[in-house]
Motif scaffolding. Structure first.
Motif, PDB file in Angstrom:
ATOM      1  N   ILE A  90       0.837  -1.204   0.000  1.00 38.31           N
ATOM      2  CA  ILE A  90       0.000   0.000   0.000  1.00 38.31           C
ATOM      3  C   ILE A  90       0.871   1.253   0.000  1.00 38.31           C
ATOM      4  N   ASP A  91       1.923   1.245   0.813  1.00 44.11           N
ATOM      5  CA  ASP A  91       2.831   2.394   0.865  1.00 44.11           C
ATOM      6  C   ASP A  91       3.467   2.644  -0.496  1.00 44.11           C
ATOM      7  N   GLU A  92       3.833   1.562  -1.183  1.00 44.11           N
ATOM      8  CA  GLU A  92       4.483   1.699  -2.488  1.00 44.11           C
ATOM      9  C   GLU A  92       3.524   2.179  -3.568  1.00 44.11           C
ATOM     10  N   LEU A  93       2.224   2.023  -3.328  1.00 43.15           N
ATOM     11  CA  LEU A  93       1.237   2.513  -4.299  1.00 43.15           C
ATOM     12  C   LEU A  93       1.208   4.035  -4.355  1.00 43.15           C
ATOM     13  N   LYS A  94       1.605   4.678  -3.235  1.00 40.86           N
ATOM     14  CA  LYS A  94       1.611   6.144  -3.161  1.00 40.86           C
ATOM     15  C   LYS A  94       0.252   6.720  -3.582  1.00 40.86           C
ATOM     16  N   LEU A  95      -0.761   6.265  -2.904  1.00 47.17           N
ATOM     17  CA  LEU A  95      -2.126   6.677  -3.247  1.00 47.17           C
ATOM     18  C   LEU A  95      -2.377   8.140  -2.928  1.00 47.17           C
ATOM     19  N   THR A  96      -3.046   8.829  -3.855  1.00 48.07           N
ATOM     20  CA  THR A  96      -3.540  10.183  -3.643  1.00 48.07           C
ATOM     21  C   THR A  96      -4.993  10.203  -4.096  1.00 48.07           C
ATOM     22  N   SER A  97      -5.677  11.295  -3.833  1.00 48.73           N
ATOM     23  CA  SER A  97      -7.077  11.392  -4.259  1.00 48.73           C
ATOM     24  C   SER A  97      -7.197  11.327  -5.778  1.00 48.73           C
ATOM     25  N   GLU A  98      -6.127  11.757  -6.481  1.00 52.10           N
ATOM     26  CA  GLU A  98      -6.166  11.780  -7.945  1.00 52.10           C
ATOM     27  C   GLU A  98      -5.899  10.408  -8.554  1.00 52.10           C
ATOM     28  N   ASN A  99      -5.006   9.620  -7.935  1.00 53.86           N
ATOM     29  CA  ASN A  99      -4.617   8.352  -8.578  1.00 53.86           C
ATOM     30  C   ASN A  99      -5.162   7.130  -7.849  1.00 53.86           C
ATOM     31  N   ALA A 100      -5.967   7.348  -6.815  1.00 51.64           N
ATOM     32  CA  ALA A 100      -6.389   6.255  -5.940  1.00 51.64           C
ATOM     33  C   ALA A 100      -6.994   5.083  -6.702  1.00 51.64           C
ATOM     34  N   TYR A 101      -7.977   5.352  -7.566  1.00 51.29           N
ATOM     35  CA  TYR A 101      -8.637   4.234  -8.252  1.00 51.29           C
ATOM     36  C   TYR A 101      -7.690   3.531  -9.213  1.00 51.29           C
ATOM     37  N   ASP A 102      -6.988   4.302 -10.037  1.00 55.01           N
ATOM     38  CA  ASP A 102      -6.116   3.694 -11.049  1.00 55.01           C
ATOM     39  C   ASP A 102      -5.019   2.849 -10.412  1.00 55.01           C
ATOM     40  N   ASN A 103      -4.366   3.360  -9.364  1.00 57.08           N
ATOM     41  CA  ASN A 103      -3.285   2.610  -8.730  1.00 57.08           C
ATOM     42  C   ASN A 103      -3.807   1.390  -7.976  1.00 57.08           C
ATOM     43  N   PHE A 104      -4.954   1.568  -7.311  1.00 58.48           N
ATOM     44  CA  PHE A 104      -5.566   0.434  -6.630  1.00 58.48           C
ATOM     45  C   PHE A 104      -5.961  -0.637  -7.650  1.00 58.48           C
TER      46      PHE A 104
END
Length: 206
Positions: A90-104
């Motif tokens: 999860i940390d490596e995904l570097k989730l933000t509000s902008e990329n949350a869906y795509d990275n997940f």
């Protein structure tokens, strides 16, 4: 446009909406049960505040909560053994509000690369729960609501909800001897989940 085509489109839209509502209710039950199991009282209250205020109006709402609770019980073993691995991913995904869906979605699709199984669905839900735990202390507005929307969108868009229907529906989770209550299925689901996590880590670290 003919009447039959219009009726077909309306029926398809209704079915898709029902898939979303049912998935949302199951995932909500999962989140709340996991938070309760882990004694995460603040998160449990936040789930009630963000999600249950606009509880979906489903005839089988209570049953779907029970399904979520059963999935959470199975996820507990995965969570205990692999929570640090999952948190690292999860940390490596570097989730933000902008990329949350795509990275997940990238990670989730890889998890399901060998096909959908009940075990992989448990792992997917477990990832969603761990995302909430990792970011909850940051006081992100509507975190749980946003994560729930992402999970439901993914499950429906990627046809996981269709797989569930093709395999007897969410009710199979509660059917003793067929679903996840039977001992062989419980441990089988956990084993598949563990294998999926290991494979996911190997792929991600390449």
């Amino acid at each position: 446009m003919t009447t039959s085509v219009v009726s077909s489109q309306v029926g398809s839209q209704d079915e898709s909406e029902n898939d979303k509502l049912e998935t949302e209710c199951v995932f909500r039950g999962f989140l709340k049960s996991k938070a309760s199991q882990d004694r995460q009282d603040d998160i449990e209250r936040a789930i009630e505040g963000e999600l249950e205020a606009d509880e979906p109006s489903l005839i089988n709402q209570q049953r779907n909560k029970q399904i979520g609770s059963q999935l959470a019980a199975i996820a507990d073993q995965l969570d205990v053994q692999y929570r640090h691995v999952i948190d690292g991913l999860i940390d490596e995904l570097k989730l933000t509000s902008e990329n949350a869906y795509d990275n997940f979605a990238v990670l989730a699709r890889r998890l399901l690369a060998r096909g959908v199984t009940w075990g992989n669905i448990v792992v997917l839900f477990c990832f969603g729960y761990r995302v909430i735990l990792r970011f909850f202390s940051q006081n992100i507005p509507n975190l749980i609501r946003s994560l729930s929307d992402i999970m439901v969108r993914f499950v429906v868009t990627e046809k996981i909800s269709q797989w569930v229907k093709d395999h007897g529906g969410w009710i199979q989770v509660l059917n003793a001897g067929i679903g996840l209550e039977s001992p062989w299925y419980h441990y089988g689901a956990v084993a598949v989940g563990l294998i999926s996590i290991v494979a996911l880590v190997v792929w991600w670290r390449k």
